[in-house]
Write a protein that holds these residues in place. Structure first.
Motif, PDB file in Angstrom:
ATOM      1  N   PRO A  15     -20.040  43.962  17.029  1.00  0.00           N
ATOM      2  CA  PRO A  15     -20.826  42.800  18.343  1.00  0.00           C
ATOM      3  C   PRO A  15     -20.487  42.614  19.882  1.00  0.00           C
ATOM      4  N   LEU A  16     -19.472  44.074  20.184  1.00  0.00           N
ATOM      5  CA  LEU A  16     -19.273  43.764  21.628  1.00  0.00           C
ATOM      6  C   LEU A  16     -19.555  44.725  21.919  1.00  0.00           C
ATOM      7  N   ALA A  17     -19.992  45.896  20.746  1.00  0.00           N
ATOM      8  CA  ALA A  17     -20.743  46.868  21.681  1.00  0.00           C
ATOM      9  C   ALA A  17     -22.246  47.002  21.889  1.00  0.00           C
ATOM     10  N   ILE A  18     -22.810  45.779  21.146  1.00  0.00           N
ATOM     11  CA  ILE A  18     -23.863  45.534  21.345  1.00  0.00           C
ATOM     12  C   ILE A  18     -24.312  44.321  22.868  1.00  0.00           C
ATOM     13  N   ALA A  19     -23.471  43.481  22.340  1.00  0.00           N
ATOM     14  CA  ALA A  19     -23.710  42.401  23.474  1.00  0.00           C
ATOM     15  C   ALA A  19     -22.979  43.545  25.154  1.00  0.00           C
ATOM     16  N   ALA A  20     -22.490  43.956  24.894  1.00  0.00           N
ATOM     17  CA  ALA A  20     -22.257  44.811  25.978  1.00  0.00           C
ATOM     18  C   ALA A  20     -23.978  46.074  26.454  1.00  0.00           C
ATOM     19  N   LEU A  21     -24.203  46.726  25.452  1.00  0.00           N
ATOM     20  CA  LEU A  21     -25.315  47.086  25.376  1.00  0.00           C
ATOM     21  C   LEU A  21     -26.645  46.238  26.404  1.00  0.00           C
ATOM     22  N   LEU A  22     -26.399  45.295  25.801  1.00  0.00           N
ATOM     23  CA  LEU A  22     -27.620  44.492  26.217  1.00  0.00           C
ATOM     24  C   LEU A  22     -27.263  43.810  27.949  1.00  0.00           C
ATOM     25  N   LEU A  23     -25.910  43.705  28.203  1.00  0.00           N
ATOM     26  CA  LEU A  23     -26.254  42.888  29.620  1.00  0.00           C
ATOM     27  C   LEU A  23     -26.267  44.376  30.632  1.00  0.00           C
ATOM     28  N   HIS A  24     -25.806  45.665  30.171  1.00  0.00           N
ATOM     29  CA  HIS A  24     -25.876  46.877  30.386  1.00  0.00           C
ATOM     30  C   HIS A  24     -27.692  46.942  30.210  1.00  0.00           C
ATOM     31  N   VAL A  25     -28.218  47.035  29.590  1.00  0.00           N
ATOM     32  CA  VAL A  25     -29.916  47.539  29.946  1.00  0.00           C
ATOM     33  C   VAL A  25     -30.665  46.087  31.490  1.00  0.00           C
ATOM     34  N   PHE A  46     -20.677  47.602  35.953  1.00  0.00           N
ATOM     35  CA  PHE A  46     -18.986  47.621  35.808  1.00  0.00           C
ATOM     36  C   PHE A  46     -18.262  47.073  34.463  1.00  0.00           C
ATOM     37  N   ALA A  47     -18.564  45.851  34.412  1.00  0.00           N
ATOM     38  CA  ALA A  47     -18.092  45.096  32.884  1.00  0.00           C
ATOM     39  C   ALA A  47     -18.154  45.446  31.644  1.00  0.00           C
ATOM     40  N   SER A  48     -20.098  46.211  31.465  1.00  0.00           N
ATOM     41  CA  SER A  48     -21.005  46.418  30.270  1.00  0.00           C
ATOM     42  C   SER A  48     -20.344  47.771  30.061  1.00  0.00           C
ATOM     43  N   GLU A  49     -19.967  49.059  31.429  1.00  0.00           N
ATOM     44  CA  GLU A  49     -18.450  50.098  31.140  1.00  0.00           C
ATOM     45  C   GLU A  49     -17.929  49.952  30.422  1.00  0.00           C
TER      46      GLU A  49
END
Length: 490
Positions: free
Chosen positions: A327-337, A396-399
């Motif tokens: 879940p953390l990875a997918i949430a970070a992925l979407l913020l990154h997108v 910065f946060a997403s990576e």
């Protein structure tokens, strides 16, 4: 209410396309296109509040909306609004300089909202077959936009784009057929065997062998549209030749829309064959894409190609986050997108003004931008800082979150390899951008003129980059809900 929220983001850009087809390029028709993109954004925001707690909405079995849908509508709406806003000044300048005529401007105005409508259908459709049609439609529409100037180089890039993406989408079609076969054999009703909710419900009963083959073909096929290795070769050519606002749409949102299909498919294939199959594919392709992008960034001498390779790098990183699947990875992925989409839009729009001023996109021909145009200099600097993943910007946060998720998923070796490639890309991007922004102002350098609509789009884009970096606000809950769906089966 639900029907209106799902149909309006499709109908608004469709109506704008029809209006411009009838009336041609006018300032008011261009404004209609901007408003249609803003409508997509507004619908995405309203849907986000409704599905942010994990709910799902639908219109029969044809359209559906969940947190992932709302997130992608917001990305399409934000990037689309900025790009179409900047398009007003871009097309006016093209007409004034003789690079296009009234017919070319009309075609641009018709295809741009049609492009938005196709992407909206791709993220709202409940049927994987309809999603495939929508993604194929984006290829057809953008082919004419890439070749907008009709130069030999632009036409060559168009043909390369069409051929490579058509091969990829044909592979995805075969994967879709096999997925239908597996679903029907697994007990799904034949008329709804490709519906997402039906596929999720019957995922555990899919034939593992057929599902494995279907998953591999879908990963390769849609990966081609994302610009992942080995079907990445179209990306730099197309982005470098397309009009700057179109490059922003393709890089900032089209790649992510195609990747969202893989996010939808992954839980289904995971339930059928286990989580290791798609994860391994994403890891291999993601690392290969990162490697190629980092190496190409070190040798490219063209500013728009540099931005294209940066998109490749970020898509590779997103692939690794999807492989982690937490879940953390997918949430970070979407913020990154979202952060990448806004930042890349600012960069491509600013690069378009540099191209107009110098009649060139060669990095060697562009220098002293900060001294010559404070607006373009600040905008380009902000966009580069976003891509470099420096605070206070959101990447910065997403990576950091993606790195943590890879570590938590016991993929430390992947994280180590990715960090080396990201460091290479970081150095190359900083070096090339520094040459353009801070280099000595050459004698006789042309003036950098920025139309009012472009200036406004850049100002809003930079403001959005800063705002998203300071706080994601209610988007945090939306990303978490989307991650819950995408990571439901791991």
């Amino acid at each position: 209410m639900t029907t209106a929220l799902l149909l309006t983001p499709i109908l608004a850009p469709t109506a704008a396309s029809i209006i411009t087809m009838a009336r041609g390029w006018r300032r008011w028709t261009a404004t209609v296109i901007v408003l249609s993109a803003a409508t997509v954004l507004a619908c995405g925001v309203v849907l986000g509040f409704q599905v942010g707690s994990g709910q799902q909405l639908g219109v029969g079995t044809l359209l559906r909306a969940d947190a992932l849908t709302a997130t992608m509508l917001i990305v399409i709406g934000v990037v689309g609004t900025l790009a179409t806003w900047a398009s007003i000044g871009y097309v006016d300048a093209e007409l004034a300089d003789g690079h296009t005529d009234a017919a070319g401007a009309r075609l641009y105005a018709v295809l741009t909202p049609a492009f938005l409508a196709a992407m909206v259908v791709a993220v709202c459709a409940n049927n994987i077959g309809v999603v495939w049609v929508a993604i194929e439609a984006t290829t057809v529409v953008t082919a004419f936009l890439v070749g907008h100037r009709r130069t030999r180089t632009a036409l060559e890039a168009t043909w390369k784009y069409v051929i490579v993406c058509s091969v990829g989408i044909a592979v995805a079609f075969l994967g879709t057929v096999l997925l239908y076969f597996a679903a029907e054999r697994g007990g799904a009703p034949p008329t709804h065997a490709l519906d997402l909710d039906v596929l999720v419900a019957h995922a555990g009963s899919l034939d593992p062998g057929v599902a494995r083959l279907a998953g591999g073909l879908l990963l390769i096929g849609y990966g081609a549209k994302v610009g992942l290795f080995p079907f990445h070769t179209w990306l730099a050519d197309a982005h470098s030749q397309a009009p700057a606002p179109v490059s922003a749409l393709m890089s900032g949102v089209l790649l992510s829309v195609a990747f969202s299909v893989l996010i939808r498919i992954k839980p289904i294939i995971d339930a059928a064959v286990g989580p290791g199959f798609v994860r391994t594919g994403l890891l291999v392709i993601g690392l290969a894409t990162l490697l190629v992008a980092a190496l190409m960034l070190t040798v490219t001498a063209d500013v728009k190609r540099m931005l294209a390779y940066s998109s490749m790098e970020n898509m590779g990183l997103i692939g690794l986050a999807a492989a982690a699947g937490t879940p953390l990875a997918i949430a970070a992925l979407l913020l990154h997108v979202l952060a990448h989409g806004i930042g890349k839009t600012v960069l491509f729009v600013a690069a378009g003004q540099l191209q107009t001023a110098h009649d060139s996109t060669a990095i060697a021909d562009i220098a002293g931008v900060v001294r010559r145009s404070r607006l373009i200099g600040v905008s380009f600097t902000a966009g580069v800082l976003v891509l470099l993943g420096l605070p206070p910007f959101a990447m910065f946060a997403s990576e950091l979150a993606i790195a943590r998720s890879l570590s938590d998923a016991r993929l430390a070796w992947v994280l180590g390899a990715a960090l080396v490639m990201i460091a290479i890309a970081f150095a190359a991007l900083a070096r090339n951008s520094g040459r353009m922004l801070l280099g000595a102002c050459p004698v006789g350098a042309p003036a950098i003129v920025v139309p009012a609509s472009v200036a406004t789009a850049l100002f809003v884009g930079v403001t959005a980059c800063v705002a998203l970096g300071v706080t994601a606000g209610p988007l945090t809950e939306l990303f978490s809900a989307a991650a819950g769906y995408a990571g439901a089966v791991r």
